[in-house]
Structure formats: C-alpha cells, structure tokens
Design a protein around this motif. Structure first.
Motif, PDB file in Angstrom:
ATOM      1  N   GLU A  65      55.903   5.741 101.094  1.00 11.49           N
ATOM      2  CA  GLU A  65      56.278   5.070  99.902  1.00 11.49           C
ATOM      3  C   GLU A  65      55.665   3.809  99.964  1.00 11.49           C
ATOM      4  N   ASP A 110      56.612   0.682  99.345  1.00 11.69           N
ATOM      5  CA  ASP A 110      56.996   0.413 100.796  1.00 11.69           C
ATOM      6  C   ASP A 110      56.668  -0.316 101.519  1.00 11.69           C
ATOM      7  N   ARG A 154      58.484   9.357  95.239  1.00 11.58           N
ATOM      8  CA  ARG A 154      58.925  10.094  93.883  1.00 11.58           C
ATOM      9  C   ARG A 154      57.350  10.132  93.261  1.00 11.58           C
ATOM     10  N   MET A 194      69.081   8.569  96.824  1.00  7.70           N
ATOM     11  CA  MET A 194      67.697   7.609  97.636  1.00  7.70           C
ATOM     12  C   MET A 194      67.670   7.393  99.132  1.00  7.70           C
ATOM     13  N   HIS A 242      69.585   7.341 101.547  1.00 10.51           N
ATOM     14  CA  HIS A 242      69.454   6.626 103.034  1.00 10.51           C
ATOM     15  C   HIS A 242      71.113   6.424 102.745  1.00 10.51           C
ATOM     16  N   HIS A 248      65.245  -2.893 107.033  1.00 14.85           N
ATOM     17  CA  HIS A 248      65.029  -2.527 105.174  1.00 14.85           C
ATOM     18  C   HIS A 248      66.053  -2.634 104.655  1.00 14.85           C
TER      19      HIS A 248
HETATM   20  C1  MLT Z   1      62.882   4.459  99.987  1.00 14.27           C
HETATM   21  O1  MLT Z   1      63.118   3.713 100.883  1.00 14.27           O
HETATM   22  O2  MLT Z   1      63.931   4.858  99.254  1.00 14.27           O
HETATM   23  C2  MLT Z   1      61.876   3.809  99.053  1.00 14.27           C
HETATM   24  O3  MLT Z   1      61.027   3.215  99.545  1.00 14.27           O
HETATM   25  C3  MLT Z   1      62.745   3.703  97.624  1.00 14.27           C
HETATM   26  C4  MLT Z   1      61.182   3.586  96.699  1.00 14.27           C
HETATM   27  O4  MLT Z   1      60.305   2.185  96.550  1.00 14.27           O
HETATM   28  O5  MLT Z   1      61.146   4.557  95.615  1.00 14.27           O
END
Ligand code: MLT
Ligand code: MN
Ligand code: ZN
Length: 302
Positions: free
Chosen positions: A93, A95, A169, A241, A243, A267
């Motif tokens: 991802e 991040d 994504r 998403m 989570h 997170h």
């Molecule tokens: C996530 O933790 O679901 C991803 O980092 C979300 C994203 O940044 O698209």
C-alpha cells in the motif's frame, strides 16, 4: 538479558493525522492543537531483539521524520549511516511502501523483506523497486504467508500469515493470500509480538495466534463501520476498505478484550474519535485496557 523492543514510529493510517485536506472533527481538533490531541505520522514501527539492529517495519511517506525518532545512539558516526539494518513490508500500500523511495540515498542496497505479492506490485504496477535500481538497489528477501522465516542478521523469526486479500487500488491484478500479511516476531529469548495493521476478518486462527503472543499491535483504522460516510467523507465502509472496525459487538475491541492479551491499536485513521483523549470511544478502549498508540511509544517485553 534478552528483550524484544518495539518503537512506534507512526500510529496513524494513510494520510496521517491531521490529513492535509481533511476537515473532519478529529483533524480539525488536532490542527487547532486542542487539549488531548496530538498529531500522528503514517503507519510504521521499528523492532529489535536484545541489543541487535533495528528492523524498520513499513516505510511510510513520513520516514525521514520517523528516522529522527530513533535515539542517536543507534546511529554510527562518520560518513553515512542508517539506524535500520533492513525494511519489512506487510503490504505494498502507498502508506507502507512509498518511504522506500525516500531511502534511495542508502550507501548499501536496501534489504527488503516482503511477500512475492507485495514485491510483484512494486516491480510492476508501481515500480518503486525497479526505480531504486538506479540508486541504492534492493536486496529482496522473500516472505511467504503461512511460513516462518529467520530474518538474517536480526536475531528475529517472522511467522507470516495473511490478514487481507484486498489489493492496493493501483494494482491491476486481483489480490489474494499474501497481499496483506501480519507477522508474529519471535526474539532469540522467545518473546513474541504480533503486528497486523490490516485485519479484514477475525478467524479462530487469528484469535489463537494473538492469544499466544506477549503483545499484539493491531488494526485500529476505524471505530465505526460507516465512519467515513458519517463524517460526509465518502461512501466506502470500513469493511469495503478491508478493515474490521473497532466498535460494535463483533468489532476488534470486543475481540481483543476476549483474548486478554496486552493490546495496542495502530494504523488509526484520522477520522477515528479514539484519537480524541476525551471521547467516549477512547474511554471505551481504556475500560478494556487497550492502548491507543502514539508516535514514539516504546514497548518492551522482557
Ligand atoms: C489501507 O490501509 O486500507 C490502505 O492503506 C488504504 C489506502 O491508502 O488506499
Ligand atoms: Mn493503510
Ligand atoms: Zn480527518
């Protein structure tokens, strides 16, 4: 004496807190500097066994500032040095991986532990690793979900397991096992920490694994199942998403309370009211003895 140490370098999810373009309740309070708030960088931590080298776990877009959270004694003198001897990615991802580009000045190839799925994404759809070959280069060490790997040079073993199959994504191919992993780190002395910044679903296997750990660092992205929509920030639910939310009868907070293991949530998305020290959501976690991570938090198992 043998110890296992974890330093939280970034306790927020993607975007950080406050997020640059966000005017939600929490971002507004943090930006204003309200009492009981603090800013948070994006998802990352450092871990080490005993007085061994530190392993950076996830390379966030805030990695430069996060390096400076490491005590100076972990930096050798003269020339150039890094407080980290390697990087482990739990997924590809943005991040968790974009910080790799910001480490390009490394004088040695970056040692990167990642699954073939994450490494594949970073050499195809988003070719960071390919780009880095013109700077320091990457020395890839493969992790496989469902197996245990000795992290050479770290005195640590990593048991890897799939926690999410939702692809980033930008990735064209569908995700699958190994797309997002959790890790149980085991020190030479037998101490264990399980880190899973993504939990797409709770299973008996996950519960058993977490219950057997000395410390767990888990997905605290959202409190509510429809938190973004509730703030007027889009229609995707927490589960869309990838989570599981913290709140609710079958949410992560209730799951953690039932385990009885020392638990820290990481997170954390910028919309999540657990980031406000005076919120009801924060009080609910505290009543269950669950810690909300902050940047710089040092956790030690002896
Ligand atoms: C996530 O933790 O679901 C991803 O980092 C979300 C994203 O940044 O698209
Ligand atoms: Mn994320
Ligand atoms: Zn926000």
């Amino acid at each position: 004496m043998s110890t296992l140490q974890v330093r939280i370098l970034g306790s927020a999810a993607g975007g950080g807190s406050p997020q640059w373009n966000c005017n939600c309740t929490v971002c507004t309070a943090v930006r204003r500097g309200d009492a009981g708030t603090q800013s948070r960088m994006q998802s990352s931590l450092a871990i080490r066994s005993g007085d061994g080298p530190w392993l950076l776990v996830n390379a966030s877009p805030d990695v430069h500032r996060q390096v400076e959270l490491m005590p100076a004694e972990h930096r050798t003198t003269g020339g150039r040095s890094s407080p980290f001897a390697g990087v482990l990615l739990t997924d590809a991802e943005i991040d968790h991986a974009s910080g790799l580009l910001l480490l390009r000045e490394s004088t040695e190839p970056l040692q990167v532990f990642a699954t073939a799925q994450a490494y594949g994404a970073l050499t195809s759809d988003w070719p960071l690793v390919t780009m880095l070959s013109d700077w320091c280069g990457v020395d890839w060490r493969e992790l496989t979900a469902g197996t245990s790997t000795r992290l050479d040079g770290f005195d640590l073993t990593a048991d890897c397991f799939t926690t999410g199959e939702d692809a980033p994504r930008y990735q064209r191919a569908a995700g699958g096992p190994g797309t997002s992993i959790g890790i149980t780190f085991r020190s030479a002395g037998g101490q264990t920490v399980t880190y899973c910044p993504t939990i797409e679903t709770w299973s008996d296997e996950l519960r058993t694994r977490l219950a057997a750990s000395d410390l767990v660092l888990v997905d605290g992205t959202f409190w509510g199942a429809t938190e973004l929509a509730d703030e007027g920030l889009g229609s995707r639910s927490a589960r869309d998403m990838g989570h599981v939310p913290l709140g609710g009868a079958d949410g992560t907070a209730a799951q953690l309370a039932a385990l009885g293991t020392r638990a820290v949530v990481v997170h954390i998305n910028n919309t999540n009211r657990i980031l406000l020290e005076t919120s009801a959501e924060r009080a609910a976690l505290e009543a269950l003895d669950i810690t909300v991570a902050h940047d710089g938090l040092l956790l030690e198992i002896t």
